[in-house]
Structures are given as C-alpha cells and as structure tokens.
Design an enzyme around this catalytic site. Structure first.
Site, mmCIF file in Angstrom:
data_model
loop_
_atom_site.group_PDB
_atom_site.id
_atom_site.type_symbol
_atom_site.label_atom_id
_atom_site.label_comp_id
_atom_site.label_asym_id
_atom_site.label_seq_id
_atom_site.Cartn_x
_atom_site.Cartn_y
_atom_site.Cartn_z
ATOM 1 N N ASP A 10 29.147 58.662 44.202
ATOM 2 C CA ASP A 10 28.646 59.897 44.796
ATOM 3 C C ASP A 10 28.299 60.919 43.706
ATOM 4 O O ASP A 10 29.068 61.113 42.760
ATOM 5 C CB ASP A 10 29.754 60.468 45.710
ATOM 6 C CG ASP A 10 29.283 61.608 46.584
ATOM 7 O OD1 ASP A 10 28.399 61.388 47.404
ATOM 8 O OD2 ASP A 10 29.828 62.727 46.434
ATOM 9 N N GLU A 27 36.018 43.512 33.518
ATOM 10 C CA GLU A 27 37.280 42.768 33.372
ATOM 11 C C GLU A 27 37.531 41.897 34.600
ATOM 12 O O GLU A 27 38.365 41.014 34.579
ATOM 13 C CB GLU A 27 38.457 43.738 33.259
ATOM 14 C CG GLU A 27 38.502 44.509 31.960
ATOM 15 C CD GLU A 27 39.506 45.653 32.079
ATOM 16 O OE1 GLU A 27 40.397 45.620 32.969
ATOM 17 O OE2 GLU A 27 39.383 46.599 31.277
#
Ligand code: NOJ
Length: 561
Positions: free
Chosen positions: A215, A270
């Site tokens: 956002d 990751e």
C-alpha cells in the site's frame, strides 16, 4: 507491423497470472452483514472456476476500520469482524488446494492511531515511540502539505476527538498523516520501523502468503527537511495537475523507498516459490513506475496509466506501448488493471461522457453513466487487456459487470474522503457494495443473516452469480471463457506486435500456435478481414446490430486467419 514486446521465457507464476482482488468486507459473509474470512473460504471456488491464479486480499487485520482496514492496529492479528488467525490459515490452505496463490495487503506507510506504538506516543511526549512517527512542535502546522483525503496532512494532538479528558488534552504538538488523522505516518528512517516490517513479512510468509501488495509504496520515505509543498496528490493517478516547474514532491516517490524494497526482496527470496511484491504507487511521471520493479525490488506495479486511460484509440495505443516498453526495460511484466476498491467501477466509469480519470464515486445528482455503453466498453477493455502479455488484476464483481452503486444515501457512507472533503467527493463506498451471489435470497445470498453492510441495488438481482452462471451469454461466462483461452493460448507470455493499422490491432505470437489478432473498435466499426475465424468477441455478451464482418463499436475481437 512492429514488435513491441518479445515473448517471455522466465516463468515465475506472477508474470502472467490473473489475480483476483477480494475486498473482505464485501465478498461473502459466513455470519452477519459484513464479509469475513470464512465467507471468502466458502466462495473461493468461484475464483478458481473463473480461471484466476491468485487472490489479493485487501486488509483483514485488526483495525478500527476508519479507512476500510487500511488503518492497521495489529499487523499480526485478524480483526474479529473477519474472524481469527485460524480462519486466515484455513483460507490460505483452501486457496492453495484450489491452486490459487494468496497475496496479502501490507500497509507500511501508516499505522492506525489505535496501534500500540501510536498509543504509547500519544500518552507521553517523551516516549521513544514518538520517534517512530512524525511528531513536531510548532505554532502552525509544520508544512502546508495536504492529506490525500482532503484538508491538512497535520493534526495537533490536543485537537484529536479523543483529547478531552485524556493525558494529551493539552499537548500542542503536531503529527503527520498523509491520509486520515486516524492513520499516522510512520518514520521509516527509524530502524525499529524497518525491523518491525521485515518481521511482519516473515510472519505472513511463514503462514503461507505468496506475496504482498504494498500500500502507498511511493510514500514511505519523506524529505526530513519537510519543505512546503501545497499540491494535492490524487488517489490512484498521483499529482497529475502539477505545473511543469514544480519540484518533485518531498513526501512522495523519494529515492530512499527503493532501499526498503531491496531489503524486502532479500527477505522474500529466502522463501521458496517465487513470492511476489506488487507496488501500489501513484506516480506523477509514469516513467517512474519501472524503478519499483527492478530485478532486486518488487515483482510488479499496478498499471494505473491503463486504468486511467480514456477509452480512445490513440491513448490506448500509447499507454500499451509505453507500459510494455518501460517494464521490458527492467525485465518486469506489466499489469493490466481496470478497477479496484478506490475507483468508480469500470462498467460505470466507461459510460460517462468523459472516460479516463474520473471522480472517486458518483452520486444521484451527478452525471449518471450510460449503463449499456459502460458495460460494453468495460468488456471491450477487459478483452483487450486479457489478450496482452503480462499479468491481469480483476476486482471482485468485474466478472459480473457490476456497476457502481450511485444511489447510496450519504448517511451510509463510510469513506474518510467523503468526510474530509465535506462531501465534495462522493468517496469510494459505491464500488465496495457486497457481491450478489444468489438472486432469490435476501441480500442476494451475501450472508446467511440476509443482510449486507451497504445496501445492494435492486437491479443487481439480474446480475447475481447464479443467474449469470445459468446464462451462456452472461458476463461471467464470458470472463471464464476469456481466461481459459488466455491460458490455452499463452497470451500472458507471448510476443506482441502492433499491426500499425488505422485502428487498434495487435498480433500475439507464440511458437506452436497460429497468430492471434486482437482488434478493439472505439467509436467506429472496424472491418474484419475475409476468412477471419473469431476466437472471442466481447460482443457475445453485449450484442450490437453490427454484422459479423465487422468489429462493432466499443468491442474487442480476437481472431485467427
Ligand atoms: C491505498 C488504498 O488502496 C486505499 O484504499 C487507502 O485508502 C489508501 N491507500 C491509504 O492506505
């Protein structure tokens, strides 16, 4: 014929995905008149059957709902109106079972004023939490900045509605809120803010989220010298009314935001499975969008230039070529977006006398769109966008051709933009009305209680999902067919050429299949070549009187030769 985009060989799922936006308050309810997570889970097969590959969920976190959940009080908790964390886990599991990825909404520019940090900051002027926000001591508002929702972007602590009788009753410091006073802006120069958000990312990644919609991605970093800057920044399209000689805004699109996204990219990397980041950035210069999607930053950015483009030949040709060129220059896919929870629904917007960037809502005394024209054009624009390379965002209800609710009484409005502009702007409630599922049930099957938090127009009975499923020529069946063909033909990863005709004509190519021609007719019909085999026509749903040898005005046809 000019090739404007090469076929794409990278195969991360989000590059060509159809992503369906769910606004949790209004999708489906398992209980009362407000939508909830169990309701969403129970209706997810609708999204899978549509042919979408992912859902993006607007915020469902703990929130006082001062801005439809974009005011988050606890980023790791589900608001009780939507359910609990277990419901979120079940939702993610069900989505994955149906082959749908899940993108959650991250709101990093501001917290709710009910967030524990802001509450601590309010209670004690010497609390370390003050540094996590933008508090300033001054006689006047520290800058002349305007809130996106209208009025000043600063509020004095003692002027807050909750000040009377509180410990901050006499505190005359100011705090910054680029949106509502209930949404104080975070200070991203503070390491605690950065640490907290990487931890929040991990929390949702561990729970199975496949990505984040970020956002106000262009707002996190502010010029710390806080220079004045009085121009209004618009929801969705940015500061498009700025005179040319105005310096870049000190509160938007600061270069420092990119360091944050590089850090986040590393966190997402990751995890296995191509987790995605999509930027909601309302930029003044459309050419800046690519900065957000460089290979070590986000995956995608919403293409608001497409969303706000007038429905006109020259404009569409330009925005399509520019979007592909700009995104290609950094190896990112573009996105084709026509609606979301912040704009007038496409099926109404396109029926206004002036298409393109419009109001954020429509009231009964304002210009009323032509419903048939709006629907036709929206379908044509969807059929065009769906044939183009890149990814698609579709907002719940677009597949039903839902129009804007234009007769909402002002007393029912909730959007802070309506209140902060003192009614000058209608606000966004009209595009957030609950979905009609079953024509013959109260609230059209939205909730077992038979209620909906905003009233649904009576005419939506004919647009309910069950009615449309039973009608071969419905919008819903058209979208299903369109997304199935898009997938079969690999349109999202194909090469695209502009046929350079006097009308909008593209050719999509991929080894192993015939070239697909895509033609959109605007005001005038376009002749089809002899022997053209129609693959899809938006006219199937909104038939016109024009004969088969032509692409009717305001429609899109896909054909092979
Ligand atoms: C963009 C969201 O889409 C909108 O609904 C919200 O009001 C603002 N950001 C502020 O969070």
């Amino acid at each position: 014929m000019q090739i404007i985009h090469l076929a794409n060989t990278s195969r991360e799922w989000w590059r060509e995905a159809v992503i369906y936006q769910i606004y949790p308050r209004s999708f489906a309810s398992f209980g009362g008149g407000v939508g909830d997570l169990q309701g969403i889970t129970s209706r997810l097969s609708h999204v899978a059957d549509l042919g979408a590959h992912a859902i993006w969920l607007s915020p469902f976190y703990k929130s006082p709902q001062k801005d439809g959940g974009y005011d988050v009080a606890d980023y790791r908790a589900v608001d009780p109106i939507f359910g609990n964390l277990n419901d979120a886990k079940n939702l993610i599991a069900r989505a994955h079972e149906l082959g749908l990825r899940v993108i959650v909404d991250l709101v990093p520019n501001h917290t709710s004023d009910q967030h524990e940090w802001f509450q601590a900051a309010l209670a004690d002027p010497s609390a370390p939490e003050r540094d996590l926000y933008w508090f300033r001591k001054a006689d006047e508002a520290p800058t002349d900045w305007l809130s996106v929702f209208g009025g000043s972007a600063w509020t004095r602590v003692c002027d807050r509605a909750d000040a009377k009788g509180s410990p901050w009753d006499h505190d005359d410091s100011w705090y910054l809120h680029l949106f509502d006073p209930a949404q104080p802006d975070l200070n991203w120069a503070h390491p605690r803010v950065r640490e907290e958000f990487t931890s929040i990312l991990r929390f949702w990644l561990d729970l199975g989220a496949d990505g984040f919609r970020v956002d106000v991605a262009h707002g996190l970093v502010k010029d710390p010298s806080l220079p004045n800057y009085q121009y209004h920044w618009d929801m969705v399209s940015g500061g498009d009314l700025l005179p040319a000689d105005v310096p870049p805004p000190p509160q938007w699109n600061q270069p420092g935001v990119h360091d944050i996204y590089r850090e986040w990219r590393a966190v997402l990397d990751e995890y296995e499975g191509d987790r995605a980041l999509v930027a909601e950035a309302w930029l003044n210069d459309p050419l800046d969008a690519k900065l957000y999607v460089r290979s070590d930053e986000m995956s995608q950015a919403f293409n608001f230039d497409f969303l706000t483009s007038p429905f006109e030949l020259a404009e569409y040709r330009e925005v399509i070529a520019n979007s592909l060129r700009e995104m290609d220059s950094v190896g990112a896919p573009t996105t084709w977006v026509l609606s979301n929870h912040d704009v007038v629904r496409a099926a109404s917007r396109f029926g206004l006398s002036k298409t393109g960037k419009g109001p954020n809502g429509i009231r009964p005394f304002e210009e009323q769109p032509d419903p048939e024209l709006g629907r036709r054009r929206a379908l044509a624009a969807h059929a065009l966008g769906s044939a183009l390379p890149g990814s698609i965002y579709i907002y719940q209800g677009e597949e039903l051709s839902l129009p804007e609710h234009m007769a909402l009484p002002d007393e029912l409005r909730e959007d802070p933009a309506f209140f902060r502009t003192k009614g000058a702007e209608a606000g966004r409630d009209g595009c957030r009305v609950p979905i009609p599922w079953e024509a013959d049930y109260p609230a059209f099957g939205f909730s077992p209680a038979g209620s909906s938090w905003l009233p649904q127009p009576e005419e939506w009975k004919a647009l309910a999902v069950d009615v449309q499923l039973a009608d071969e020529a419905s919008s819903l069946n058209f979208f299903r067919k369109m997304y199935r063909l898009r997938e079969e033909l690999g349109l999202g990863r194909a090469q695209l050429a502009d046929a350079e005709d006097s009308y909008l004509h593209y050719v999509s190519s991929l080894p192993g299949r015939d070239d697909l021609h895509i033609v959109t007719a605007f005001d005038d019909p376009v002749p089809l070549p002899k022997g053209a085999k129609i693959v899809l026509s938006s006219d199937e749903v909104a038939p016109s009187t024009v004969n088969d040898e032509q692409v009717a005005p305001n429609s899109t046809v896909w054909y092979t030769l």
